[in-house]
Design a protein around this motif. Structure first.
Motif, short mmCIF file in Angstrom:
data_model
loop_
_atom_site.label_atom_id
_atom_site.label_comp_id
_atom_site.label_asym_id
_atom_site.label_seq_id
_atom_site.Cartn_x
_atom_site.Cartn_y
_atom_site.Cartn_z
N ILE A 1 50.70 -43.20 100.49
CA ILE A 1 52.28 -43.59 100.18
C ILE A 1 52.86 -42.27 99.81
N VAL A 2 52.33 -41.69 98.82
CA VAL A 2 52.84 -40.61 98.12
C VAL A 2 53.21 -39.47 99.06
N LEU A 3 52.20 -39.15 99.89
CA LEU A 3 52.33 -38.23 100.91
C LEU A 3 53.45 -38.63 101.94
N PHE A 4 53.51 -39.62 102.43
CA PHE A 4 54.73 -39.84 103.47
C PHE A 4 55.82 -39.91 102.66
N LEU A 5 56.21 -40.44 101.51
CA LEU A 5 57.35 -40.13 100.75
C LEU A 5 57.81 -38.41 100.67
N PHE A 6 56.66 -37.73 100.06
CA PHE A 6 57.08 -36.53 99.81
C PHE A 6 57.42 -35.67 101.27
N THR B 1 60.83 -39.73 94.63
CA THR B 1 59.30 -39.67 94.99
C THR B 1 58.70 -39.60 93.55
N PRO B 2 59.19 -38.63 92.67
CA PRO B 2 58.76 -38.63 91.31
C PRO B 2 58.68 -39.87 90.57
N MET B 3 59.71 -40.89 90.89
CA MET B 3 59.90 -42.10 90.17
C MET B 3 58.66 -43.10 90.79
N PHE B 4 58.67 -42.89 91.96
CA PHE B 4 57.64 -43.95 92.84
C PHE B 4 56.09 -43.56 92.42
N ASN B 5 56.19 -42.27 92.23
CA ASN B 5 54.59 -41.85 91.91
C ASN B 5 53.58 -42.74 90.76
N PRO B 6 54.23 -42.86 89.63
CA PRO B 6 53.60 -43.77 88.69
C PRO B 6 53.63 -45.03 88.91
N LEU B 7 54.62 -45.77 89.49
CA LEU B 7 54.63 -47.23 89.93
C LEU B 7 53.77 -47.34 90.82
N ILE B 8 53.47 -46.44 92.02
CA ILE B 8 52.37 -46.44 93.14
C ILE B 8 50.97 -46.49 92.39
#
Length: 329
Positions: free
Chosen positions: A261-266, A297-304
């Motif tokens: 998920i992080v990969l696709f966002l970034f 993306t940096p905001m979603f990282n800890p949430l994910i």
């Protein structure tokens, strides 16, 4: 009235050319100043996002350092990734908050160069660290018996240091080249930070080689890592599918899903922004896409990682009660 031709001395012509090609003392970041009525609204939203990024990623770093059960390569890479996210967003977001507060986007020539160099350097580090994380998952799932031997403490440190160091010479050289070009157009950047595509639009003369120097590192640091990650996960998925136990397949997929998920966002937002043809018609779209890979993306990282990872969720439940106990004592 008769018109007459005036011939300027050669020295005056040279002076005019030098004035037109002079290095600007500062740039002006347009950002969101075209909608000044909403500047406090944007300021509140981005300040809230910045606090979430600092707290969320900082909490992940703290948990991986404090909890003995999370002293593993996977969480070591996750904590380093969270640290990079904090540095990455701190290069652009505090400056944008100040501009929204003052409604002035003035940034000095050297300040702009420093911001762009740090942004490119940290972005490159993040790309390669994502490759390292995918390699870690590849070894853990495809070669589990050799995992402790391959991903030892020394190897993990070398991979992280390599991710940090590999892009320094190229990004410093790229920044030096861009800011050595003549800037003969407006000094206004229609962006909220100093980014290379927008700066190239302000230069004059033959910038063909400059564009080549822009696209080669972009392909090298975006496309190549992405292909390595795709190769790793294609092997991972083929291995997971062959697992006899459905429980094992579910656990393996859940371990990798956060990373994917992080990969696709970034890579999705960053790749579209840097690899698509540049046009003045899509400057607004570029700013929106930039918000994804620089802020969201940096905001979603800890949430994910926290919401989709049962181990992190359990660590949070253990950690917060211990804090409350310490406060009472």
């Amino acid at each position: 009235m008769q018109s007459r031709n005036v011939t300027l001395p050669e020295e005056n012509k040279r002076n005019i050319i030098e004035i037109n090609l002079t290095v600007p003392a500062e740039f002006v970041l347009v950002g969101f100043s075209d909608i000044p009525k909403l500047h406090w609204f944007f300021f509140g939203i981005f300040l809230f996002i910045y606090v979430i990024i600092l707290l969320g990623n900082g909490l992940i770093i703290l948990i991986t350092k404090v909890e003995p059960t999370y002293q593993t390569p996977m969480y070591f890479f996750i904590s380093n990734f969270s640290f990079i996210e904090i540095c990455y967003v701190s290069v652009t977001l505090p400056r944008m908050l100040m501009d929204l507060c003052t409604l002035k986007g003035n940034i000095s020539f050297y300040g702009c160069a420093t911001q762009m160099c740090l942004f490119l350097f940290l972005g490159t580090t993040e790309c390669f660290l994502l490759v390292v994380m995918s390699y870690d998952r590849y070894v853990a799932i495809c070669n589990p018996l050799y995992y402790p031997l391959i991903m030892n403490h020394k190897m993990c440190n070398q991979l992280v240091v390599g991710s940090w160091v590999i892009g320094i010479p190229i990004q410093v050289g790229q920044t030096y080249h861009i800011f050595s070009l003549p800037f003969c157009k407006s000094n206004k950047l229609n962006h909220f930070f100093c980014d290379m595509p927008q700066l190239l639009q302000l230069t004059c003369g033959d910038i063909f080689m400059s564009k080549i120097m822009f696209y080669i590192p972009t392909v090298l640091f975006v496309t190549v890592p992405f292909m390595l990650i795709v190769g790793s996960y294609s092997r991972i998925i083929s291995t997971i599918v062959k697992l006899p136990s459905s429980t094992g397949r579910t656990k393996a997929f859940s371990t990798c899903s956060s990373h994917i998920i992080v990969l696709f966002l970034f890579y999705g937002s960053g790749g579209i922004t840097y690899l698509k043809p540049k046009s003045n018609e899509y400057e607004g779209t570029d700013k929106i896409l930039s918000l994804f890979y620089t802020i969201l993306t940096p905001m979603f990282n800890p949430l994910i990682y926290s919401l989709r990872n049962k181990d992190v969720t359990m660590a949070l439940r253990k950690f917060f009660p211990s804090l409350f106990t310490l406060q009472k004592n």
